[in-house]
Design an enzyme around this catalytic site. Structure first.
Site, PDB file in Angstrom:
ATOM      1  N   HIS A  82       0.845  -1.203   0.000  1.00 46.72           N
ATOM      2  CA  HIS A  82       0.000   0.000   0.000  1.00 46.72           C
ATOM      3  C   HIS A  82       0.880   1.253   0.000  1.00 46.72           C
ATOM      4  O   HIS A  82       0.693   2.169  -0.794  1.00 46.72           O
ATOM      5  CB  HIS A  82      -0.921  -0.019   1.219  1.00 46.72           C
ATOM      6  CG  HIS A  82      -1.533   1.300   1.563  1.00 46.72           C
ATOM      7  ND1 HIS A  82      -2.554   1.853   0.826  1.00 46.72           N
ATOM      8  CD2 HIS A  82      -1.266   2.200   2.542  1.00 46.72           C
ATOM      9  CE1 HIS A  82      -2.896   3.022   1.343  1.00 46.72           C
ATOM     10  NE2 HIS A  82      -2.121   3.263   2.391  1.00 46.72           N
ATOM     11  N   ASP A 111       6.411  22.838 -25.391  1.00 43.56           N
ATOM     12  CA  ASP A 111       6.385  21.462 -24.894  1.00 43.56           C
ATOM     13  C   ASP A 111       7.447  21.352 -23.805  1.00 43.56           C
ATOM     14  O   ASP A 111       8.117  22.331 -23.482  1.00 43.56           O
ATOM     15  CB  ASP A 111       6.679  20.462 -26.031  1.00 43.56           C
ATOM     16  CG  ASP A 111       6.100  19.083 -25.721  1.00 43.56           C
ATOM     17  OD1 ASP A 111       6.318  18.593 -24.602  1.00 43.56           O
ATOM     18  OD2 ASP A 111       5.404  18.518 -26.586  1.00 43.56           O
ATOM     19  N   TRP A 147       7.485  -0.416   3.945  1.00 42.07           N
ATOM     20  CA  TRP A 147       7.979   0.268   2.744  1.00 42.07           C
ATOM     21  C   TRP A 147       9.366   0.842   2.965  1.00 42.07           C
ATOM     22  O   TRP A 147      10.087   1.130   2.014  1.00 42.07           O
ATOM     23  CB  TRP A 147       7.019   1.397   2.323  1.00 42.07           C
ATOM     24  CG  TRP A 147       7.211   2.683   3.048  1.00 42.07           C
ATOM     25  CD1 TRP A 147       6.785   2.982   4.300  1.00 42.07           C
ATOM     26  CD2 TRP A 147       7.883   3.860   2.563  1.00 42.07           C
ATOM     27  NE1 TRP A 147       7.153   4.259   4.633  1.00 42.07           N
ATOM     28  CE2 TRP A 147       7.821   4.818   3.582  1.00 42.07           C
ATOM     29  CE3 TRP A 147       8.525   4.196   1.370  1.00 42.07           C
ATOM     30  CZ2 TRP A 147       8.384   6.096   3.450  1.00 42.07           C
ATOM     31  CZ3 TRP A 147       9.085   5.460   1.263  1.00 42.07           C
ATOM     32  CH2 TRP A 147       9.007   6.390   2.289  1.00 42.07           C
ATOM     33  N   SER A 174      12.873   6.678 -13.685  1.00 41.75           N
ATOM     34  CA  SER A 174      11.750   7.457 -14.210  1.00 41.75           C
ATOM     35  C   SER A 174      11.686   8.833 -13.551  1.00 41.75           C
ATOM     36  O   SER A 174      11.566   9.859 -14.225  1.00 41.75           O
ATOM     37  CB  SER A 174      10.445   6.691 -13.970  1.00 41.75           C
ATOM     38  OG  SER A 174       9.351   7.537 -14.124  1.00 41.75           O
ATOM     39  N   SER A 175      11.788   8.879 -12.223  1.00 41.35           N
ATOM     40  CA  SER A 175      11.683  10.164 -11.521  1.00 41.35           C
ATOM     41  C   SER A 175      12.836  11.086 -11.868  1.00 41.35           C
ATOM     42  O   SER A 175      12.649  12.290 -12.024  1.00 41.35           O
ATOM     43  CB  SER A 175      11.696   9.977 -10.009  1.00 41.35           C
ATOM     44  OG  SER A 175      10.777   9.041  -9.622  1.00 41.35           O
ATOM     45  N   HIS A 258      13.600  11.733   3.950  1.00 44.14           N
ATOM     46  CA  HIS A 258      13.024  12.996   4.376  1.00 44.14           C
ATOM     47  C   HIS A 258      12.822  13.983   3.230  1.00 44.14           C
ATOM     48  O   HIS A 258      11.738  14.520   3.087  1.00 44.14           O
ATOM     49  CB  HIS A 258      13.728  13.621   5.573  1.00 44.14           C
ATOM     50  CG  HIS A 258      12.784  14.578   6.220  1.00 44.14           C
ATOM     51  ND1 HIS A 258      11.712  14.150   6.963  1.00 44.14           N
ATOM     52  CD2 HIS A 258      12.653  15.902   6.105  1.00 44.14           C
ATOM     53  CE1 HIS A 258      10.976  15.193   7.297  1.00 44.14           C
ATOM     54  NE2 HIS A 258      11.521  16.272   6.799  1.00 44.14           N
ATOM     55  N   GLU A 260      12.194  13.106   0.387  1.00 47.83           N
ATOM     56  CA  GLU A 260      11.082  12.488  -0.336  1.00 47.83           C
ATOM     57  C   GLU A 260       9.724  13.023   0.157  1.00 47.83           C
ATOM     58  O   GLU A 260       8.825  13.248  -0.643  1.00 47.83           O
ATOM     59  CB  GLU A 260      11.143  10.968  -0.170  1.00 47.83           C
ATOM     60  CG  GLU A 260       9.915  10.202  -0.634  1.00 47.83           C
ATOM     61  CD  GLU A 260       9.695  10.217  -2.134  1.00 47.83           C
ATOM     62  OE1 GLU A 260      10.638  10.555  -2.860  1.00 47.83           O
ATOM     63  OE2 GLU A 260       8.571   9.896  -2.561  1.00 47.83           O
ATOM     64  N   TYR A 262       9.073  15.902   1.178  1.00 51.35           N
ATOM     65  CA  TYR A 262       8.855  17.233   0.600  1.00 51.35           C
ATOM     66  C   TYR A 262       8.653  17.160  -0.900  1.00 51.35           C
ATOM     67  O   TYR A 262       7.973  18.006  -1.470  1.00 51.35           O
ATOM     68  CB  TYR A 262       9.995  18.175   0.992  1.00 51.35           C
ATOM     69  CG  TYR A 262       9.941  18.421   2.472  1.00 51.35           C
ATOM     70  CD1 TYR A 262       8.903  19.174   3.006  1.00 51.35           C
ATOM     71  CD2 TYR A 262      10.837  17.838   3.335  1.00 51.35           C
ATOM     72  CE1 TYR A 262       8.779  19.341   4.364  1.00 51.35           C
ATOM     73  CE2 TYR A 262      10.717  18.001   4.691  1.00 51.35           C
ATOM     74  CZ  TYR A 262       9.692  18.747   5.205  1.00 51.35           C
ATOM     75  OH  TYR A 262       9.558  18.892   6.551  1.00 51.35           O
ATOM     76  N   SER A 273      -1.393  27.195  -4.000  1.00 50.48           N
ATOM     77  CA  SER A 273      -0.993  28.593  -4.196  1.00 50.48           C
ATOM     78  C   SER A 273      -1.535  29.155  -5.512  1.00 50.48           C
ATOM     79  O   SER A 273      -1.582  30.364  -5.698  1.00 50.48           O
ATOM     80  CB  SER A 273       0.531  28.731  -4.194  1.00 50.48           C
ATOM     81  OG  SER A 273       1.050  28.288  -2.970  1.00 50.48           O
ATOM     82  N   HIS A 307      15.587  12.397  12.525  1.00 48.42           N
ATOM     83  CA  HIS A 307      14.416  12.471  13.411  1.00 48.42           C
ATOM     84  C   HIS A 307      13.445  11.312  13.156  1.00 48.42           C
ATOM     85  O   HIS A 307      12.517  11.120  13.907  1.00 48.42           O
ATOM     86  CB  HIS A 307      13.707  13.834  13.298  1.00 48.42           C
ATOM     87  CG  HIS A 307      13.068  14.090  11.965  1.00 48.42           C
ATOM     88  ND1 HIS A 307      12.970  15.351  11.436  1.00 48.42           N
ATOM     89  CD2 HIS A 307      12.489  13.282  11.067  1.00 48.42           C
ATOM     90  CE1 HIS A 307      12.350  15.274  10.263  1.00 48.42           C
ATOM     91  NE2 HIS A 307      12.057  14.040  10.027  1.00 48.42           N
ATOM     92  N   HIS A 308      13.689  10.544  12.091  1.00 49.40           N
ATOM     93  CA  HIS A 308      12.874   9.349  11.851  1.00 49.40           C
ATOM     94  C   HIS A 308      13.371   8.180  12.682  1.00 49.40           C
ATOM     95  O   HIS A 308      12.762   7.118  12.670  1.00 49.40           O
ATOM     96  CB  HIS A 308      12.927   8.950  10.376  1.00 49.40           C
ATOM     97  CG  HIS A 308      12.257   9.938   9.474  1.00 49.40           C
ATOM     98  ND1 HIS A 308      10.932   9.854   9.152  1.00 49.40           N
ATOM     99  CD2 HIS A 308      12.722  11.043   8.857  1.00 49.40           C
ATOM    100  CE1 HIS A 308      10.613  10.869   8.345  1.00 49.40           C
ATOM    101  NE2 HIS A 308      11.686  11.605   8.160  1.00 49.40           N
ATOM    102  N   THR A 333       7.325  26.772   6.824  1.00 54.50           N
ATOM    103  CA  THR A 333       5.984  26.231   6.573  1.00 54.50           C
ATOM    104  C   THR A 333       4.931  27.179   7.133  1.00 54.50           C
ATOM    105  O   THR A 333       3.892  27.422   6.509  1.00 54.50           O
ATOM    106  CB  THR A 333       5.836  24.833   7.191  1.00 54.50           C
ATOM    107  OG1 THR A 333       7.000  24.079   6.890  1.00 54.50           O
ATOM    108  CG2 THR A 333       4.628  24.119   6.635  1.00 54.50           C
ATOM    109  N   LYS A 336       4.230  29.952   4.842  1.00 52.76           N
ATOM    110  CA  LYS A 336       3.314  29.576   3.762  1.00 52.76           C
ATOM    111  C   LYS A 336       1.864  29.608   4.233  1.00 52.76           C
ATOM    112  O   LYS A 336       0.998  30.184   3.572  1.00 52.76           O
ATOM    113  CB  LYS A 336       3.654  28.181   3.243  1.00 52.76           C
ATOM    114  CG  LYS A 336       4.931  28.171   2.465  1.00 52.76           C
ATOM    115  CD  LYS A 336       5.158  26.825   1.851  1.00 52.76           C
ATOM    116  CE  LYS A 336       6.009  26.957   0.619  1.00 52.76           C
ATOM    117  NZ  LYS A 336       5.394  27.688  -0.465  1.00 52.76           N
ATOM    118  N   ARG A 455       1.835   0.228  14.997  1.00 53.61           N
ATOM    119  CA  ARG A 455       1.466   0.131  13.582  1.00 53.61           C
ATOM    120  C   ARG A 455       1.927  -1.206  13.014  1.00 53.61           C
ATOM    121  O   ARG A 455       2.700  -1.917  13.639  1.00 53.61           O
ATOM    122  CB  ARG A 455       2.076   1.299  12.801  1.00 53.61           C
ATOM    123  CG  ARG A 455       3.583   1.307  12.817  1.00 53.61           C
ATOM    124  CD  ARG A 455       4.178   2.594  12.274  1.00 53.61           C
ATOM    125  NE  ARG A 455       4.165   2.635  10.813  1.00 53.61           N
ATOM    126  CZ  ARG A 455       5.075   3.289  10.077  1.00 53.61           C
ATOM    127  NH1 ARG A 455       6.052   3.961  10.668  1.00 53.61           N
ATOM    128  NH2 ARG A 455       5.009   3.300   8.774  1.00 53.61           N
TER     129      ARG A 455
END
Lengths: 540, 190
Positions: A82, A111, A147, A174-175, A258, A260, A262, A273, A307-308, A333, A336, A455
């Site tokens: 998932h 293009d 994951w 790809s990315s 991390h 990722e 963002y 925005s 921090h993870h 943040t 924003k 979890r």
């Protein structure tokens, strides 16, 4: 290439605007940014449904304590798949799809800069996910170690590791190609009189996101390659017996991981925005500060990864550093959020569906941001770690954050893509249905986590039963709401009220200067554009 | 066309950065080891230096606790002979662990040491240790495994307890082909 070119940059004869004939030529071999954008969006939607179906299985099993429907190992496969599918298959490709469709039209480019590579970066994805999904039908099943792919657990699950690693490699390729394309387009393909600080914020956030992608996707590719060699070629990067260290993987993974998060949220910031100024009928408040805030968030994302992993046992100094650096992200943040609210202040607001989703984004993303600041505190994070509090946090920022922004963007731009207005009444029903159910789904999970429910476990103590039941009911309702969304999109593409070129009364930007649906080729002459049509175009 | 050249330039730079970042990912491996060595993070033990040994008595003592575990892949029992020891920093001490192979096969093991708390680990060094080499135990064989260690005389006074922990891993890691065979064999039995 001989196209009739008009002075407003639009090929003006709709009856034959040079779309290639035949499915293979039109879609498989396409180099058109709009077609590739459509492919990305359809693919992302399909993956969203697949990943969502897995979420339904998870919520079904968690509806009651005890084991009812699936085996624990299959449950773990579901949580792992998932996440992988939603992160790499749904959210990221959806934003690339929006980028493909909108960035060239927003900056007056004909293009993307590298159209054939653009085709390639899309068509790799179905193969990557075929590879990943095929593990579901293998002996031993799909990856079930989460994951995050932490060793040694992920290496103990059979040969799905190899498929997982190669699928991640393909997604990464790809990315990276997509990101290079976005950078080249934005840097080289802008209409001659469009400067960097004239660009819409969606373009800006994507430019910064693309830099993040180039910087961190290769690091993930390296990390999973090490997993592969540890598993099959007897290296010991993460194998303690051979002198390696499993914690090293966590450091490398989160150095990717991390930034990722963002990568998944900065384009969402860009989308809202665009939308909020349109429906507040006021220019975006603090445009330049928005750009700087985005850049600041991107920079900080590289220096907060640990921090993870507060619970791995870090020295006090490192915990303090990562704690304060993480809390610092709340500053840009906050800028924003403040700017979005200030944009609405004294605006002539209306509440069409894209605006409703954007408003929900601002409020609900902020809830996710607040729980993020709570988890940044190293001492309390030891309690939150690996509980449902984390699950609630990242679903608030990813579902009511990234996914809501994507849905808002689809409602906002679908008249431009399809030439038809969506049904506003159905859109509003979809909004309220989604927003209420998503909160029933994820809000109770905060309490479950604080009470200690871990979890990635298919069973739980009976004290958690009621909140889990609510959460599952919310989950089923939210899932059904997205099926309803498919119906709305389908109906809009097939027909409906004709959309004007302008579509929204208060909308500014070059994409609204072309007719709806947008012709196959736009802005072909590389000529200057009318800066008055751009939201940030005027140079006073 | 100039624009095309510029696009290619961005493509080249982008791909170069991507390749370099793969390299950076791999460079994190030695970097991590170096940082762990310098700081003692992760419980990697220190290297003996001349100033660690001191003839004159240091006026405080440190309790060293011993801990031993085996990884689930290794069919051994493994425990320290004594669970703790009060030591004077700057002096050499000797202790033993007892390992026994409780399986029917000969197995080679490798012990990996770790010292907690992290801040103490750089002040702890081993001059002789069974963890320096691989250990082969025949089926049913029991063996005493010696450790000679020294706690540096420089150890800060606020550290009064430290733990030396070993985890024994199975060094006879089956190759992939063997695993496959074992898996098939199991399957056939069922």
């Amino acid at each position: 290439m001989s196209h009739d070119i008009t002075h407003d940059g639009v090929a003006d004869h709709h009856d034959h605007d040079h779309k290639p004939k035949g499915f293979v030529k039109r879609w498989l071999m396409t180099t058109n940014h709009k077609d590739i954008g459509t492919l990305y969006l359809i693919f992302a939607f399909a993956m969203f449904i697949l990943g969502g179906a897995m979420a339904m299985i998870i919520r079904l099993e968690l509806f009651q304590p005890g084991l009812q429907f699936v085996e624990p190992d299959f449950f773990n496969q579901m949580t792992t798949m998932h996440a992988l599918i939603m992160v790499f298959g749904a959210v990221m490709p959806a934003f690339v799809g929006l980028a493909n469709w909108m960035i060239p039209m927003m900056i007056g480019a004909p293009d993307m800069a590298l159209p054939r590579m653009n085709n390639w970066s899309f068509w790799i994805l179905p193969f990557a996910f075929a590879l990943l999904s095929s593990t579901l039908f293998m002996e031993g099943g799909a990856p079930a170690g989460g994951w995050t792919m932490y060793p040694p657990l992920v290496l103990q699950g059979g040969h799905n590791v190899a498929y997982l690693v190669f699928a991640v490699h393909l997604m990464g390729i790809s990315s990276i190609m997509g990101a290079i394309n976005v950078i080249a387009t934005i840097m080289n393909m802008r209409a001659p009189n469009v400067g960097y600080l004239n660009m819409p914020l969606f373009v800006w956030t994507w430019l910064i996101t693309a830099f993040l992608l180039i910087a961190v996707m290769p690091v993930l590719a390296g990390a999973v390659t090490m997993l592969l060699t540890d598993r099959y070629f007897d290296t010991s990067f993460f194998n303690a017996a051979g002198g390696g260290d499993p914690v090293l993987f966590q450091h490398i993974f989160w150095f990717f991981g991390h930034p990722e998060v963002y990568i998944m949220i900065l384009p969402a910031f860009g989308v809202v925005s665009e939308i909020i100024p349109t429906f507040a009928r006021k220019p975006l408040f603090g445009y330049v500060s928005m750009v700087y805030a985005t850049a600041a968030i991107a920079f900080l994302s590289f220096i907060v990864w640990a921090h993870h992993m507060f619970s791995v046992g870090m020295p006090l100094g490192a915990e303090l550093y990562f704690m304060y650096a993480t809390m610092m992200i709340a500053v840009p943040t906050g800028v924003k959020i403040f700017n979005w609210v200030a944009t609405m202040w004294k605006g002539s607001m209306t509440f069409e569906t894209p605006m409703l989703f954007s408003l929900a984004f601002v409020i609900l993303f902020t809830i996710g941001g607040f729980s993020g600041v709570m988890m940044a505190l190293a001492p309390v994070d030891l309690q939150y770690h690996d509980t449902y509090f984390i699950v609630a946090h990242f679903h608030y920022v990813l579902v009511t954050g990234a996914v809501f922004a994507i849905i808002a963007g689809v409602y906002y731009w679908i008249p431009k893509w399809s030439g038809h207005m969506y049904n506003e009444r159905l859109g509003k029903i979809h909004f309220w249905w989604s927003t209420i159910s998503v909160n029933v789904l994820f809000f109770p999970q905060h309490f479950l986590g604080l009470a200690g429910m871990p979890r990635r476990i298919p069973d739980y103590s009976t004290q958690f039963a009621e909140f889990n039941m609510w959460s599952s009911i919310g989950g089923f309702a939210f899932g059904l709401a997205q099926v309803f969304f498919i119906y709305i999109v389908w109906k809009t593409v097939r027909g409906g009220e004709k959309a004007t070129g302008q579509v929204w009364e208060g909308a500014k930007g070059l994409e609204w200067t072309v007719p709806s649906p947008a012709p196959h080729h736009t802005f072909e002459d590389f000529g200057p554009v009318d800066l008055d049509k751009m939201a940030h175009g005027k140079t006073h | 066309m100039q624009r095309e050249q510029e696009n290619r330039k961005v493509l080249k730079i982008g791909l170069t950065v991507a390749v370099l970042m793969v390299g950076f990912g791999f460079a994190l491996v030695p970097l991590y080891d170096i940082i762990c060595d310098i700081t003692g993070l992760n419980g990697k033990t220190g290297v003996l230096a001349a100033q660690d040994v001191r003839e004159t008595a240091v006026d405080h003592t440190v309790v060293v606790q011993f801990d031993g575990t085996v990884n689930s892949d290794l069919p051994w029992s493994f425990r320290p002979k004594q669970f703790s020891m009060e030591v004077v920093p700057g002096k050499l001490y000797h202790t033993e662990y007892i390992a026994k192979n409780i399986s029917t096969d000969d197995v080679t093991g490798q012990a990996v040491p770790s010292v907690a708390p992290n801040e103490a680990s750089i002040y702890f060094s081993k001059t002789e240790c069974f963890c320096f080499t691989e250990q082969l135990l025949a089926s049913g064989e029991e063996k005493n495994m010696p450790v000679t260690f020294i706690v540096s005389a420089d150890i800060p006074k606020d550290i009064d307890v430290l733990t030396l922990s070993y985890t024994f891993f199975n060094k006879n890691r089956m190759t992939t082909a063997e695993k496959q065979q074992a898996g098939n064999a199991n399957h056939e039995k069922i």
